[in-house]
Design a protein around this motif. Sequence first.
Motif, PDB file in Angstrom:
ATOM      1  N   GLU A 290       0.813  -1.216   0.000  1.00  0.00           N
ATOM      2  CA  GLU A 290       0.000   0.000   0.000  1.00  0.00           C
ATOM      3  C   GLU A 290       0.852   1.273   0.000  1.00  0.00           C
ATOM      4  N   HIS A 291       2.139   1.150   0.369  1.00  0.00           N
ATOM      5  CA  HIS A 291       3.033   2.311   0.325  1.00  0.00           C
ATOM      6  C   HIS A 291       3.350   2.727  -1.108  1.00  0.00           C
ATOM      7  N   ALA A 292       3.246   1.803  -2.033  1.00  0.00           N
ATOM      8  CA  ALA A 292       3.590   2.100  -3.430  1.00  0.00           C
ATOM      9  C   ALA A 292       2.374   2.113  -4.343  1.00  0.00           C
ATOM     10  N   LEU A 293       1.268   1.542  -3.881  1.00  0.00           N
ATOM     11  CA  LEU A 293       0.108   1.365  -4.752  1.00  0.00           C
ATOM     12  C   LEU A 293      -1.120   2.044  -4.173  1.00  0.00           C
ATOM     13  N   GLY A 294      -1.842   2.760  -5.003  1.00  0.00           N
ATOM     14  CA  GLY A 294      -3.142   3.286  -4.620  1.00  0.00           C
ATOM     15  C   GLY A 294      -4.232   2.379  -5.151  1.00  0.00           C
ATOM     16  N   ASN A 295      -5.463   2.675  -4.803  1.00  0.00           N
ATOM     17  CA  ASN A 295      -6.568   1.835  -5.261  1.00  0.00           C
ATOM     18  C   ASN A 295      -6.628   1.735  -6.779  1.00  0.00           C
ATOM     19  N   ALA A 296      -6.293   2.837  -7.465  1.00  0.00           N
ATOM     20  CA  ALA A 296      -6.445   2.869  -8.919  1.00  0.00           C
ATOM     21  C   ALA A 296      -5.460   1.964  -9.632  1.00  0.00           C
ATOM     22  N   ASP A 297      -4.224   1.889  -9.116  1.00  0.00           N
ATOM     23  CA  ASP A 297      -3.198   1.124  -9.830  1.00  0.00           C
ATOM     24  C   ASP A 297      -2.799  -0.151  -9.097  1.00  0.00           C
ATOM     25  N   ALA A 298      -3.586  -0.554  -8.101  1.00  0.00           N
ATOM     26  CA  ALA A 298      -3.198  -1.699  -7.282  1.00  0.00           C
ATOM     27  C   ALA A 298      -3.104  -2.983  -8.101  1.00  0.00           C
ATOM     28  N   ARG A 299      -4.088  -3.259  -8.941  1.00  0.00           N
ATOM     29  CA  ARG A 299      -4.085  -4.523  -9.684  1.00  0.00           C
ATOM     30  C   ARG A 299      -2.871  -4.625 -10.604  1.00  0.00           C
ATOM     31  N   ASP A 300      -2.595  -3.567 -11.337  1.00  0.00           N
ATOM     32  CA  ASP A 300      -1.466  -3.617 -12.269  1.00  0.00           C
ATOM     33  C   ASP A 300      -0.149  -3.746 -11.516  1.00  0.00           C
ATOM     34  N   GLY A 301       0.013  -2.967 -10.438  1.00  0.00           N
ATOM     35  CA  GLY A 301       1.247  -3.037  -9.667  1.00  0.00           C
ATOM     36  C   GLY A 301       1.450  -4.390  -9.017  1.00  0.00           C
ATOM     37  N   LEU A 302       0.382  -4.955  -8.464  1.00  0.00           N
ATOM     38  CA  LEU A 302       0.482  -6.266  -7.841  1.00  0.00           C
ATOM     39  C   LEU A 302       0.747  -7.359  -8.877  1.00  0.00           C
ATOM     40  N   TYR A 303       0.133  -7.226 -10.037  1.00  0.00           N
ATOM     41  CA  TYR A 303       0.365  -8.208 -11.094  1.00  0.00           C
ATOM     42  C   TYR A 303       1.848  -8.245 -11.457  1.00  0.00           C
ATOM     43  N   GLN A 304       2.442  -7.072 -11.665  1.00  0.00           N
ATOM     44  CA  GLN A 304       3.856  -7.025 -12.027  1.00  0.00           C
ATOM     45  C   GLN A 304       4.750  -7.550 -10.894  1.00  0.00           C
ATOM     46  N   ALA A 305       4.392  -7.210  -9.662  1.00  0.00           N
ATOM     47  CA  ALA A 305       5.176  -7.689  -8.520  1.00  0.00           C
ATOM     48  C   ALA A 305       5.059  -9.204  -8.374  1.00  0.00           C
ATOM     49  N   PHE A 306       3.857  -9.745  -8.541  1.00  0.00           N
ATOM     50  CA  PHE A 306       3.681 -11.191  -8.464  1.00  0.00           C
ATOM     51  C   PHE A 306       4.461 -11.901  -9.573  1.00  0.00           C
ATOM     52  N   ALA A 307       4.473 -11.310 -10.770  1.00  0.00           N
ATOM     53  CA  ALA A 307       5.233 -11.917 -11.864  1.00  0.00           C
ATOM     54  C   ALA A 307       6.721 -11.970 -11.517  1.00  0.00           C
TER      55      ALA A 307
END
Length: 298
Positions: free
Chosen positions: A118-135
């Motif tokens: 949550e320090h790097a991701l807001g609600n709007a970009d959470a899915r994309d950021g998490l997807y890249q991090a999970f990859a």
Amino acid sequence: MTAELTLGTYRCRDVATAARLATAQGATWVDTAPNYAVGRAEAELATVLAERPAVRVSTKVGFIPENAKRAGIRSGALTSAEAEHGHCLSPGYITWQVTRSGRMLGRTPDLVFLHNPEHALGNADARDGLYQAFAALEAACDQHGIPEYGVSTWTGFTRGIFDLPTLLDLATKVGGRQHRFRAVQLPVSVVHLAPVAQALDGRGVLVDAQAAGIQVFASAPLHGGEIPDMIRPELATLIRPGSTTAQAALAVTASAPGVNRVLLSTGNTEHWAQAAEAVDGPPLSPDVLRRVVDVLGT
């Protein structure tokens, strides 16, 4: 109880001493992060892990320790702006930091958490950021033989930035049905009772995790030591007669549906023994947990 007492090194001043104490008392898991103990926690654990190869260890990626910033920039894993911000979930940094953590620990970690995304991701970009991090984490699992990864959060669930079904959906999109997303870490305590209250109503992250077979690491069960003053003796007696206030608080966390590990930060032998007694006891009934929620609120 089904929950196990686990050493969390966030507040440990002497990480190696605390790890030796906890593992000598039967702890089988140690949780740490590159930024704990002013960036020394992983290195301090290395000797203990070498002495006790059966002990499992989880670490994290996200916060950038001060002693790694220059090396990260030189390697190209970090920009100067990212280093200055102090938190980064870019795929390049995740790859670099996971490799560094393995080197600091002297072995491959058993689990790597994304640390407070949550320090790097807001609600709007959470899915994309998490997807890249999970990859990036799936790739790190392949490269280093890391069995599992997860998400460690303080407010991600409570602020609605993500929920467990979303995390599982993203992990499946990245890694298929054989993805390595296997754990979450979040505060569960008499100060943070919302997950417990939700679970008693058959909903929320603890229920979702239990249904999906996701491990739950309960962080800050004593909220930095403030809880014993919060629980009055009469409430401690209601929770578990004969317990200290700290033991009563730990019993609430360990009895929460879905909690697998209770993270305790201590280097004190007596405190660890008392905590182990509380966590090893019989679980509190749902009725007792509901009464605690009624008294303290969420």
